[in-house]
Design an enzyme around this catalytic site. Structure first.
Site, PDB file in Angstrom:
ATOM      1  N   GLY A 106       0.812  -1.210   0.000  1.00 17.55           N
ATOM      2  CA  GLY A 106       0.000   0.000   0.000  1.00 17.55           C
ATOM      3  C   GLY A 106       0.843   1.257   0.000  1.00 17.55           C
ATOM      4  O   GLY A 106       1.941   1.296  -0.565  1.00 17.55           O
ATOM      5  N   HIS A 142       5.516   2.663  11.763  1.00 12.68           N
ATOM      6  CA  HIS A 142       4.865   3.462  12.811  1.00 12.68           C
ATOM      7  C   HIS A 142       4.800   2.570  14.047  1.00 12.68           C
ATOM      8  O   HIS A 142       4.452   1.396  13.950  1.00 12.68           O
ATOM      9  CB  HIS A 142       3.469   3.884  12.358  1.00 12.68           C
ATOM     10  CG  HIS A 142       2.666   4.640  13.382  1.00 12.68           C
ATOM     11  ND1 HIS A 142       3.229   5.583  14.219  1.00 12.68           N
ATOM     12  CD2 HIS A 142       1.349   4.602  13.693  1.00 12.68           C
ATOM     13  CE1 HIS A 142       2.285   6.092  14.993  1.00 12.68           C
ATOM     14  NE2 HIS A 142       1.141   5.507  14.694  1.00 12.68           N
ATOM     15  N   VAL A 154      -5.333  -3.396  11.520  1.00 12.18           N
ATOM     16  CA  VAL A 154      -5.360  -4.799  11.092  1.00 12.18           C
ATOM     17  C   VAL A 154      -4.074  -5.544  11.437  1.00 12.18           C
ATOM     18  O   VAL A 154      -4.021  -6.768  11.338  1.00 12.18           O
ATOM     19  CB  VAL A 154      -5.646  -4.929   9.572  1.00 12.18           C
ATOM     20  CG1 VAL A 154      -6.918  -4.214   9.197  1.00 12.18           C
ATOM     21  CG2 VAL A 154      -4.483  -4.427   8.748  1.00 12.18           C
TER      22      VAL A 154
END
Length: 336
Positions: free
Chosen positions: A27, A109, A86
């Site tokens: 992504g 992160h 998720v």
């Protein structure tokens, strides 16, 4: 306390030479990390569903997407770039059972590791490279020969080599071209959440809506309100981005600068700062993280309700109409 900033001379690729890097998710951040590291000479594999949009994009870019389980089994460094909410489920089901001693797990992160919704075994390295920009910028700046500054943090150093791995990773994505800033998971995670909620997203969105509503309620045309409270925000932010508040104030009219200096403190008051401190406290003590986890696990009904309410806000309705008139903007709409 001054932060340590490193550049290419300080960040060799040695920590990942001859190793396999698995990027889990292709992504926003994943596509940039995978392509940049591959073009830096590192061996990169990708985990993503082949039949998804991101999976098809990975194939288009020359990768052969595989399952998370297979990627983790092959990897020396497995980088998790999936959405925060998720990650725990994927980690428990598909990553944790296949980890081996001496392996490294990376993230972009620190949310899940810092708040312990993911806890790695004691015999693996856990580290983070967090570019200070969205993935498309990480990619485009790398292609231009530059790079987006990166934060580097080591959460768990089981092998004694975690920092070297992180330096190689940050170098591979282009971060060493502009600066690798060493920090820790706590500071990265808590300041990131605070910035998103109080200034960059939450604060700015609320300020825009309140300003727009105030002008509309006073009888001004919504188009005028949109230009003043939304469209011109970019002009001011670009000046701040280039040279800080001082350069922005130098660049605007004296009238605008006087309004800034005199009126700004009436809008963001001590009461506002008190609320900011409370938001920070709720981030620090895990209240926000627990609430977000509970919202996700309950099906995100509040999330969807709040999103839909803003989707039809008059500032959005007006903006869609005006952006179509400004063809040079290359106006965007989120996918339905």
């Amino acid at each position: 306390m001054a932060l340590n900033i490193l550049y290419e001379k300080d960040a060799p690729l040695d920590g990942l030479k001859g190793k396999v890097v698995a990027v889990i998710g292709f992504g926003s951040q994943g596509h940039a990390h995978a392509q940049n590291m591959r073009e830096s000479g590192l061996k990169v594999i990708v985990a993503n569903r082949k039949d998804s949009a991101n999976g098809r994009l990975a194939i288009e870019k020359g990768f052969d997407p595989m399952s998370v389980e297979d990627a983790v089994k092959q990897a020396d460094l497995a980088i998790i770039t999936l959405p925060d909410e998720v990650q725990p489920g994927v980690y428990d089901k598909s990553i944790k059972p296949h980890l081996r001693a001496g392996q490294a797990v990376g993230c972009t992160h620190g949310f899940n590791f810092h708040f312990k919704t993911i806890v790695a075994p004691a015999d693996v390295d856990v580290l983070m490279v967090a570019p200070k920009g969205p993935g498309h910028l990480v990619r485009s700046e790398f292609e231009k020969g530059g790079g987006v500054p990166c934060l580097l943090a080591v959460h768990q150093d089981a092998t004694g080599n975690a920092r070297n791995i992180g330096l190689a990773w940050a170098r591979g994505v282009g971060g060493a071209r502009s600066g690798i800033i060493e920090t820790n998971f706590k500071d990265e995670c808590e300041t990131d959440l605070f910035g998103e909620q109080v200034v960059l997203c939450g604060g700015l969105s609320a300020l825009i809506k309140a300003g727009f509503e105030t002008l509309i309620e006073a009888g001004y045309p919504p188009e005028m309100a949109y230009f003043e409270c939304v469209h011109e925000v970019k002009l001011i932010v670009d000046l701040i981005y280039q040279g800080g508040l001082d350069y922005m104030r130098y660049s605007i009219s004296n009238t605008a600068e006087w309004g800034d200096l005199k009126t700004g403190p009436r809008i963001v008051t001590e009461l506002t700062k008190q609320e900011m401190r409370q938001v920070l406290k709720e981030i620090q003590d895990g209240t926000f993280a627990r609430g977000w986890r509970a919202e996700f696990e309950a099906g995100m009904q509040n999330f969807k309700r709040l999103y839909e309410a803003d989707h039809d806000h008059p500032v959005e309705v007006t903006g869609r109409k005006l952006r179509k008139m400004m063809t040079w903007l290359n106006a965007k709409e989120p996918p339905k």
